[in-house]
Design a protein around this motif. Sequence first.
Motif, PDB file in Angstrom:
ATOM      1  N   TYR A 197       0.742  -1.194   0.068  1.00  0.00           N
ATOM      2  CA  TYR A 197       0.067   0.115  -0.030  1.00  0.00           C
ATOM      3  C   TYR A 197       0.842   1.433  -0.050  1.00  0.00           C
ATOM      4  N   PRO A 198       1.916   1.517   0.631  1.00  0.00           N
ATOM      5  CA  PRO A 198       2.654   2.628   0.812  1.00  0.00           C
ATOM      6  C   PRO A 198       2.939   3.262  -0.617  1.00  0.00           C
ATOM      7  N   PRO A 199       3.003   4.432  -1.011  1.00  0.00           N
ATOM      8  CA  PRO A 199       3.737   5.153  -2.071  1.00  0.00           C
ATOM      9  C   PRO A 199       4.995   4.873  -2.158  1.00  0.00           C
ATOM     10  N   ARG A 200       5.880   4.486  -3.211  1.00  0.00           N
ATOM     11  CA  ARG A 200       7.279   4.267  -3.077  1.00  0.00           C
ATOM     12  C   ARG A 200       8.046   5.595  -3.512  1.00  0.00           C
ATOM     13  N   ARG A 201       8.469   6.191  -2.714  1.00  0.00           N
ATOM     14  CA  ARG A 201       9.010   7.562  -2.678  1.00  0.00           C
ATOM     15  C   ARG A 201      10.174   7.205  -1.973  1.00  0.00           C
ATOM     16  N   TYR A 202      11.212   7.343  -2.535  1.00  0.00           N
ATOM     17  CA  TYR A 202      12.460   7.183  -2.235  1.00  0.00           C
ATOM     18  C   TYR A 202      13.790   8.263  -2.378  1.00  0.00           C
ATOM     19  N   THR A 203      14.582   8.409  -1.479  1.00  0.00           N
ATOM     20  CA  THR A 203      15.323   9.408  -1.693  1.00  0.00           C
ATOM     21  C   THR A 203      16.857   8.578  -2.027  1.00  0.00           C
ATOM     22  N   VAL A 204      17.484   9.244  -3.253  1.00  0.00           N
ATOM     23  CA  VAL A 204      18.642   8.476  -3.803  1.00  0.00           C
ATOM     24  C   VAL A 204      19.785   9.389  -3.021  1.00  0.00           C
ATOM     25  N   PRO A 205      20.563   8.829  -2.341  1.00  0.00           N
ATOM     26  CA  PRO A 205      21.755   9.619  -1.520  1.00  0.00           C
ATOM     27  C   PRO A 205      22.659  10.302  -2.713  1.00  0.00           C
ATOM     28  N   LYS A 206      23.447  11.312  -2.237  1.00  0.00           N
ATOM     29  CA  LYS A 206      24.372  11.977  -2.988  1.00  0.00           C
ATOM     30  C   LYS A 206      25.592  10.860  -3.451  1.00  0.00           C
ATOM     31  N   GLY A 207      26.213  10.889  -4.471  1.00  0.00           N
ATOM     32  CA  GLY A 207      27.230  10.130  -4.953  1.00  0.00           C
ATOM     33  C   GLY A 207      26.775   8.881  -5.440  1.00  0.00           C
ATOM     34  N   VAL A 208      25.320   8.576  -5.851  1.00  0.00           N
ATOM     35  CA  VAL A 208      24.986   7.444  -6.124  1.00  0.00           C
ATOM     36  C   VAL A 208      24.986   7.375  -7.857  1.00  0.00           C
ATOM     37  N   LEU A 209      24.206   8.479  -8.323  1.00  0.00           N
ATOM     38  CA  LEU A 209      24.102   8.728  -9.603  1.00  0.00           C
ATOM     39  C   LEU A 209      25.392   9.201 -10.273  1.00  0.00           C
ATOM     40  N   VAL A 210      25.585   8.812 -11.698  1.00  0.00           N
ATOM     41  CA  VAL A 210      26.897   9.241 -12.261  1.00  0.00           C
ATOM     42  C   VAL A 210      26.218   9.780 -13.586  1.00  0.00           C
TER      43      VAL A 210
END
Length: 645
Positions: free
Chosen positions: A335-348
């Motif tokens: 049931y919960p909406p999937r709202r996640y925070t991607v931390p700094k340094g993960v995306l390239v």
Amino acid sequence: MSRKLVKCISILTLAFSTYCNADVKLPRLISDNMVLQRDTEISLWGWAEPNEKVTVHFDGQLVGSVQSDAKRWSIKLKPQPAGTKHLIQITANNTITINNVAFGEVWLASGQSNMVLPMERVKERYPRDIAEAHYPDIRHFTVPTVYNFKSAQADYPIVQWQELSPESVMKFSATAFFFARDLYETYQVPIGVINASVGGSPVEAWMSEEALIGFPKPHAEAKLFQNDSHIKAIQDADKARSDNWYTDINNRDAGLAEKWYKPEFDDKNWQPFTLPGFWEDQKVAPMNGVVWFRKTIDVPKSMAGKRAKLMMGAIVDADTIYINGIEVGNTTYQYPPRRYTVPKGVLVAGKNVIAIRVINNRGKGGFVADKPYWLGKPNAHINLTGIWQFKVSVLADELPNQNFIQYKPTGLFNAMIAPALDYKIKGVIWYQGESNTGNPFNYQALFSNMIKDWRNHFNQQSLPFLYVQLANFMETSNHPKPSNWAELREQQRLTLNLPNTAMAAIIDSGEWNDIHPLNKYAPGHRLALAAQNIAYHNKKTVYSGPQITTIEEKHGALFLDFTHTGGGLVAKDGDLQGFAIAAKDGKFVWAKAKIIGQQIKVWHNSVSAPVKVRYAWADNPANANLYNKEGLPASPFQANLTPTQ
């Protein structure tokens, strides 16, 4: 006298002194920041040793003294006008000071998950309301989920009153927030909300044992759950089944063993999947177990290294999400909406790999449509819908349903309502019914009994009881057909036969794909309108949409009369729709309908002698558009020419 004897006498003296001069204690409700009901005599109570003298001062003035009787004491405080910043001191062997006491209106909010659902869950929809929630005179007291089948509890676990602020509002029931804010802005008096609600709970769980006596099956079940060994056996069996199921799929999951979440993993032989969607609907065999999904996306330099929001809609049932091999989110149920925070340094900058491990334990598994799926920011993001790659990792038998002990009859009444019965309240707001749709036909009897039972226990026979009718939910239908959700709405409508009740229809405010619609302003606001009329006696307030009253047949058509027409009946956005009629054979067909003054004419050329009519009779009636001019929707209903309507 020997030292040993002196020591024994000292211990006995201390024990006797402690027994005779034990500290006075207060229930959790009577604490700092509490709101007490204005303009009525209220009780203050607590516990002390038998015959202990307890003295109460209000704003420095003596209220009175009383001796505790069998450890419990109670004293009356005369009616007080609305106001804040009062001080209450209670003295016995010790002194307790209660600060920042307000007098205003106290409302009990109860029901299931749509009353539980906090502002945090709808924060994207109502950012301004949250940012501007500076209302220190609105306070809330949120009861944790507890249950007891043996007896009514005297107090709550550790919990406290909180003033409303942009920070505390995040845990405030969203429906109750809009309700309380509307009342506060209308009457400018403090508002206190006691939120005692539990997600998934049926009405039987909120009924006392006395209220269930006329209902043999739930009453017998309530008796059964008074046995601790019975409860433990069920809990142990549930835990063993669940632990074994998850241990088995985790041990057999090649995706975990082979690290399918790593960006360097080769997924070239995986199959395509269109997200969102359920795998059963995309010609993947119905199955339970573990399915992995992967997608490679291009991330611009402007996003590289920065925090980002990952919105992955809703997933059935559980998920773990990785970006570039790093876990960024996990949710254990659907049931919960999937709202996640991607931390700094993960995306390239450039290629990035998103991997999702989905566990489905029963029914259709996959990604719910018409939800947000993106990475970045609301106004600048990468769309994540479209083609992904997938692979089935584990096939498993369906996980048996868990026995949620807290849902059993009487448990929530005893532990979450009973401790508040001596606390004077203005009224009740209720949002429940979804969990009774499996067997809706006795809901009116159960619900009516519950309302009368609460009024008896609160010793307030005219206690206003305002409730929300079920929202529209699930897929829309183009053909009249049976609907348990429609049946339960009808049971809710019929409960209006009880005095001092009102119902907020929200047949226009649901979501087809979510049992927890994000629109919580509509139920809160409509409950507040009902409160103005029922609880505050402002009879000029139009607080309900049209409600069917009588039905008459003329020349092969049915003519319907309504109450709560306000400034008049209107068809919103086009011709009047949503009506179906039937002859004595009970076979309903969609009918034509027309507003004629304060009546509605309903007919169909193929039904020459109609005797039954339905409006908005479906799980999710897409075309129901009858309103009054004040913008309140008509309640769904069914009616017959016979007096049984």
